[in-house]
Every structure is written in C-alpha cells, then in structure tokens.
Design a protein around this motif. Structure first.
Motif, PDB file in Angstrom:
ATOM      1  N   PHE A  52      -1.835  -9.365   4.769  1.00 42.89           N
ATOM      2  CA  PHE A  52      -0.965 -10.222   5.604  1.00 42.89           C
ATOM      3  C   PHE A  52      -1.664 -11.604   5.650  1.00 42.89           C
ATOM      4  N   VAL A  53      -0.841 -12.537   4.994  1.00 42.85           N
ATOM      5  CA  VAL A  53      -1.258 -14.012   4.955  1.00 42.85           C
ATOM      6  C   VAL A  53      -0.625 -14.696   6.157  1.00 42.85           C
ATOM      7  N   LEU A  67      -0.469  -7.539  15.388  1.00 44.49           N
ATOM      8  CA  LEU A  67      -0.578  -6.367  14.546  1.00 44.49           C
ATOM      9  C   LEU A  67      -1.250  -5.094  14.683  1.00 44.49           C
ATOM     10  N   ARG A  68      -2.221  -5.390  15.656  1.00 45.31           N
ATOM     11  CA  ARG A  68      -3.055  -3.968  15.990  1.00 45.31           C
ATOM     12  C   ARG A  68      -2.032  -3.399  16.945  1.00 45.31           C
ATOM     13  N   ARG A  69      -1.431  -3.939  17.818  1.00 41.12           N
ATOM     14  CA  ARG A  69      -0.359  -3.384  18.494  1.00 41.12           C
ATOM     15  C   ARG A  69       0.612  -2.647  17.779  1.00 41.12           C
ATOM     16  N   LEU A  70       1.204  -3.413  16.877  1.00 40.22           N
ATOM     17  CA  LEU A  70       2.160  -2.905  16.263  1.00 40.22           C
ATOM     18  C   LEU A  70       2.007  -1.712  14.977  1.00 40.22           C
ATOM     19  N   LEU A  71       0.742  -2.043  14.563  1.00 30.14           N
ATOM     20  CA  LEU A  71       0.113  -0.851  13.494  1.00 30.14           C
ATOM     21  C   LEU A  71      -1.141  -0.280  14.232  1.00 30.14           C
ATOM     22  N   PRO A  72      -1.117   0.501  15.136  1.00 25.56           N
ATOM     23  CA  PRO A  72      -2.254   1.146  15.482  1.00 25.56           C
ATOM     24  C   PRO A  72      -3.094   2.136  14.533  1.00 25.56           C
ATOM     25  N   GLU A  73      -2.110   2.407  13.295  1.00 24.47           N
ATOM     26  CA  GLU A  73      -2.875   3.190  12.242  1.00 24.47           C
ATOM     27  C   GLU A  73      -3.764   2.563  11.602  1.00 24.47           C
ATOM     28  N   ALA A  74      -3.530   1.032  11.442  1.00 31.52           N
ATOM     29  CA  ALA A  74      -4.251   0.323  10.379  1.00 31.52           C
ATOM     30  C   ALA A  74      -5.757  -0.034  10.956  1.00 31.52           C
ATOM     31  N   SER A  75      -6.557   0.020   9.633  1.00 32.01           N
ATOM     32  CA  SER A  75      -7.995  -0.470   9.897  1.00 32.01           C
ATOM     33  C   SER A  75      -7.838  -1.964   9.500  1.00 32.01           C
ATOM     34  N   LEU A  76      -7.929  -2.954  10.310  1.00 33.50           N
ATOM     35  CA  LEU A  76      -7.658  -4.454  10.077  1.00 33.50           C
ATOM     36  C   LEU A  76      -8.907  -5.248  10.025  1.00 33.50           C
ATOM     37  N   ALA A  77      -8.797  -6.148   9.385  1.00 33.56           N
ATOM     38  CA  ALA A  77      -9.981  -7.269   9.203  1.00 33.56           C
ATOM     39  C   ALA A  77      -9.422  -8.595   9.012  1.00 33.56           C
ATOM     40  N   ILE A  78     -10.298  -9.545   9.364  1.00 30.26           N
ATOM     41  CA  ILE A  78      -9.780 -10.834   9.406  1.00 30.26           C
ATOM     42  C   ILE A  78     -10.614 -11.654   8.365  1.00 30.26           C
ATOM     43  N   ALA A  79      -9.891 -12.592   7.328  1.00 31.50           N
ATOM     44  CA  ALA A  79     -10.739 -13.372   6.292  1.00 31.50           C
ATOM     45  C   ALA A  79      -9.931 -14.823   6.520  1.00 31.50           C
ATOM     46  N   HIS A  80     -10.972 -15.661   6.610  1.00 30.15           N
ATOM     47  CA  HIS A  80     -10.539 -17.085   6.523  1.00 30.15           C
ATOM     48  C   HIS A  80     -11.764 -18.037   6.285  1.00 30.15           C
ATOM     49  N   GLY A  81     -11.238 -19.114   5.882  1.00 28.53           N
ATOM     50  CA  GLY A  81     -12.311 -20.238   5.306  1.00 28.53           C
ATOM     51  C   GLY A  81     -13.492 -20.964   6.346  1.00 28.53           C
ATOM     52  N   GLN A  82     -12.949 -20.753   7.638  1.00 31.41           N
ATOM     53  CA  GLN A  82     -14.016 -21.136   8.394  1.00 31.41           C
ATOM     54  C   GLN A  82     -15.138 -20.081   8.869  1.00 31.41           C
ATOM     55  N   MET A  83     -14.993 -19.048   8.543  1.00 25.82           N
ATOM     56  CA  MET A  83     -16.068 -17.932   8.728  1.00 25.82           C
ATOM     57  C   MET A  83     -17.289 -18.367   7.883  1.00 25.82           C
ATOM     58  N   ASN A 101      -7.802  -1.230   5.472  1.00 23.64           N
ATOM     59  CA  ASN A 101      -6.497  -1.187   4.490  1.00 23.64           C
ATOM     60  C   ASN A 101      -5.663  -2.208   4.954  1.00 23.64           C
ATOM     61  N   LEU A 102      -6.048  -2.854   5.950  1.00 20.72           N
ATOM     62  CA  LEU A 102      -4.924  -4.267   6.189  1.00 20.72           C
ATOM     63  C   LEU A 102      -5.905  -5.381   6.427  1.00 20.72           C
ATOM     64  N   LEU A 103      -5.615  -6.480   5.469  1.00 20.51           N
ATOM     65  CA  LEU A 103      -6.481  -7.794   5.551  1.00 20.51           C
ATOM     66  C   LEU A 103      -5.510  -8.908   6.067  1.00 20.51           C
ATOM     67  N   LEU A 104      -5.883  -9.267   7.132  1.00 18.96           N
ATOM     68  CA  LEU A 104      -5.232 -10.591   7.791  1.00 18.96           C
ATOM     69  C   LEU A 104      -5.975 -11.861   7.392  1.00 18.96           C
ATOM     70  N   CYS A 105      -5.219 -12.570   6.658  1.00 15.13           N
ATOM     71  CA  CYS A 105      -6.112 -13.718   6.063  1.00 15.13           C
ATOM     72  C   CYS A 105      -5.070 -15.087   6.102  1.00 15.13           C
ATOM     73  N   THR A 106      -5.950 -16.195   5.451  1.00 16.14           N
ATOM     74  CA  THR A 106      -5.377 -17.263   5.210  1.00 16.14           C
ATOM     75  C   THR A 106      -5.170 -17.295   3.586  1.00 16.14           C
ATOM     76  N   SER A 107      -4.612 -18.534   3.111  1.00 16.64           N
ATOM     77  CA  SER A 107      -4.230 -18.573   1.693  1.00 16.64           C
ATOM     78  C   SER A 107      -5.708 -18.648   0.865  1.00 16.64           C
ATOM     79  N   ILE A 108      -6.943 -18.325   1.526  1.00 18.16           N
ATOM     80  CA  ILE A 108      -7.997 -18.218   0.761  1.00 18.16           C
ATOM     81  C   ILE A 108      -8.255 -17.249  -0.315  1.00 18.16           C
ATOM     82  N   ILE A 109      -7.248 -16.253  -0.076  1.00 20.06           N
ATOM     83  CA  ILE A 109      -7.129 -15.253  -1.246  1.00 20.06           C
ATOM     84  C   ILE A 109      -6.276 -15.611  -2.505  1.00 20.06           C
ATOM     85  N   GLU A 110      -5.770 -16.696  -2.498  1.00 18.49           N
ATOM     86  CA  GLU A 110      -5.003 -16.973  -3.596  1.00 18.49           C
ATOM     87  C   GLU A 110      -5.141 -16.898  -4.915  1.00 18.49           C
ATOM     88  N   SER A 111      -6.510 -17.281  -5.290  1.00 22.96           N
ATOM     89  CA  SER A 111      -7.126 -17.042  -6.556  1.00 22.96           C
ATOM     90  C   SER A 111      -8.635 -16.264  -6.601  1.00 22.96           C
TER      91      SER A 111
END
Length: 376
Positions: A52-53, A67-83, A101-111
C-alpha cells in the motif's frame, strides 16, 4: 528517449517478456474503503502479500492506524526513507520472509525489489505520481507466475487535471507486457521533450505536437550531417464516400480526435489494421463511415509513398496529380497510358486522368489501389 527517436542516439527494444510472466491488471478507482478491503483480502486468501503506497511521511502513521482498523486481519509494517537504515532493513527482510503481509510504504519501493509473493499493489493519490513512477511502482508486483493487480486510488472529491487524466488513462490502457516503451512515448508527449542542449527537463512540445517536433528535429539533424532529406508530400484526397468516425459510435470528442491523430501518422496498412482491431474491441463493429475512413488512410499511405499531391475520384473519372518530387517513373506512366487504349491520358500539368472510371468490387478504392500499385 527524445534523442533516440530523433536519430541522435541508437535505440534497442527488449520485446520478449520473462517466461510465464502475466500482464498486471490495472484499475483506476476512486478511493473507497470497501474496494481496498476487498482487494487486500482477495490477495490474502491466496496466501499473497500487498503493498500500500502512501507517499507522505508526515501522516503515514495516521494511514497505518486507519488500515489497521479497516483490516484487522493484516499484519502491517511501515517502510519509508526517513527511517534509520537498520530499522528499514529489518522491516523489509521480515516482509520478504512473510512475517508481514501488508507493507505500508512510500515510493522507496519503486526499484530494486523482487518479491514474487507480493502480487497486489494499491497506490494512494495516484494522480500525484508521474507516469514513470507509476510504471515502476506497478512493476513491484507480478514478479512471479501469478496474476497481479494494481489499484490506482484517486480522491473521490477531487477534480483531476487533464495531464493527470492522461497519465492514469495511459497506465491503465497500456498494461500488456512490454508496454514500457509506449508509456515512455506517452510521457514524452504529456510533459514535453525539454531542451536537448540545456538544463530544462520538460518542455512545450505540445505547442506543435510531438510528431511534428520530431519531424523538424530529424530534418535539421540530416541537414547538419549533410544527408539528403526528402520532404514528405501530404496528399489531398477527394472521394465520393463519407469517411469519418460518427459521434454516436465514439461519443467522447477527445477520444475521436486521438483516433484521427493516430491514424494520420500511420505509415503502413498493418498499423491501420491494428488501430481498427483496437476500435472494434473497444466500441464494437464500426459503421460504414468509419470503415471508409480506414480505407482512405490506407489510400493516403500509398499516395504518400508515390509523392502524389492530389487524388480525386468521382463516379465517372479519376484524376491523379503528381508532385514534382514524385517517385513514379515517367516510363511507368507512359506505358500505362499506351496500354490503356484511350482510357488514360496525361495532361501538361502532370495529371493522370482515367476516363469512364468505375470502382469494382466490395472493397472501397480497390481498383484505385491496384492502379497505384501498377505505378510503383
């Protein structure tokens, strides 16, 4: 790309997709929680992972909570360039290993990512991304042999700009394998080509049109190289049949104009047929007027190759006006007149006239095309 298609640099294309790779199904949708939930759960049901970008770090935590409220079934992690580097690496490794199984991220994943288990991507505020960014982000899924899905989410209450609409329409329509080059051409036309010898990275090519701009550039390059440049003759065509795209067949004015533009730049019958097949697939069987238009374009291609300036056909005669630069050899014309037994005559002003002319057969301009082929 501009330098390549204008002849300054060489261009090579990779047309073959990896074995067993499937085209990514792409959807442009208004932001809707139900759509997001259904798309994510559909991927979870087949044991896959989801990107999820959201490309804004300042409120990415609020999106994560939603997203955690909307998808309680998901195991969510966050990834972005300021970490911190180690923290980001740890999150990505755990996602690759399937702990999330759900990665909330910025466009850092684009390549640089190749995760075969991740086959659904949702891109929030897709209208903010450039065409190249959208193409790269979409390419993060579908890395294996499973069907992948990309959802481009746009706000439900936002009126999109014309450029944003063009980008989203292009990325949705050009989803087949190997479409990167076509998307790059779309991007070049939307943003402009910029300045070859300066610092400007985007330009105003749309003031003259990309194709004409490239034509001017190609002519100038050949002049500088000392190579001959033959100016293409645009033939004037007068035929007794209606040849156009009816409004009740293609209702959207912009789409009709785009089809006319694409047809005007066709250089072979195969290109015309490809557009015709696309039109049939999108709008159904074409009416007679549209079929006539396709045949007129094929006739125009033939006339252009022969450098014929004007083509006039009536129910009883045919008049062909040759340009000074015509590719037709005089001997061919004289031989045709001689064999025609009075049916053909050549006038002093370079016109070939066919008297008592009558088209035969069910294909429009069939006899005229045979005559033109005889002059080649």
């Amino acid at each position: 790309l501009q330098m390549a298609i204008s002849g300054i640099r060489d261009l090579s294309l990779i047309q073959t997709a990896p074995e067993n790779r499937l085209a990514i199904r792409t959807f442009v949708v208004r932001y809707d929680d139900q759509v997001i939930r259904e798309a994510v759960l559909r991927e979870f049901e087949r044991g896959g992972q989801v990107f999820f970008v959201h490309n804004r770090v300042h409120n990415i935590q609020a999106v994560a909570n939603h997203l955690r409220r909307l998808l309680p079934e998901a195991s969510l992690a966050i990834a972005h360039g300021q970490m911190k580097e180690k923290e980001l690496e740890r999150v990505m490794l755990r996602f690759v290993q399937g702990e999330y199984n759900l990665l909330l991220c910025t466009s850092i994943i684009e390549s640089g990512l190749d995760i075969p288990a991740a086959n659904t991507i949702l891109i929030n505020h897709a209208e903010r991304f450039g065409l190249a960014d959208l193409y790269q982000l979409r390419g993060r899924v579908g890395r294996g042999n499973q069907q992948a899905y990309a959802y481009l989410l746009v706000p439900s209450d936002l009126a999109l700009s014309s450029d944003a609409l063009k980008r989203l329409r292009a990325i949705q329509e050009l989803s087949e394998l190997g479409s990167g080059f076509k998307l790059a051409l779309h991007d070049l036309e939307i943003r402009g080509a910029g300045n070859l010898l300066g610092s400007s990275q985007s330009g105003h090519v749309h003031a003259v049109g990309l194709e004409y701009y490239i034509h001017l550039l190609e002519r100038t390059i050949k002049e500088l190289k000392g190579e001959p440049f033959v100016e293409e003759v645009t033939p004037e065509i007068h035929v007794p049949l209606p040849a156009f795209i009816p409004e009740d067949y293609v209702e959207d004015t912009g789409e009709r104009l785009n089809l006319y533009r694409r047809l005007s730049f066709c250089r072979s019958d195969e290109e015309v047929e490809a557009i015709r097949e696309e039109v049939i697939d999108r709008f159904g069987k074409p009416p007679q007027e549209a079929d006539h238009l396709f045949e007129v374009i094929k006739l125009k291609i033939l006339l252009t190759k022969l450098s014929i300036r004007k083509f006039e056909e009536t129910t009883s005669s045919l008049v062909i006006t040759f340009d000074e630069s015509t590719q037709v050899k005089p001997e061919k014309i004289l031989d045709l007149v001689r064999r025609g037994k009075g049916r053909y005559r050549l006038t002093p002003d370079s016109k070939l006239v066919a008297e008592e002319w009558r088209e035969e057969g069910r294909v429009p301009f069939g006899a005229a095309k045979r005559l033109l082929h005889a002059l080649m």
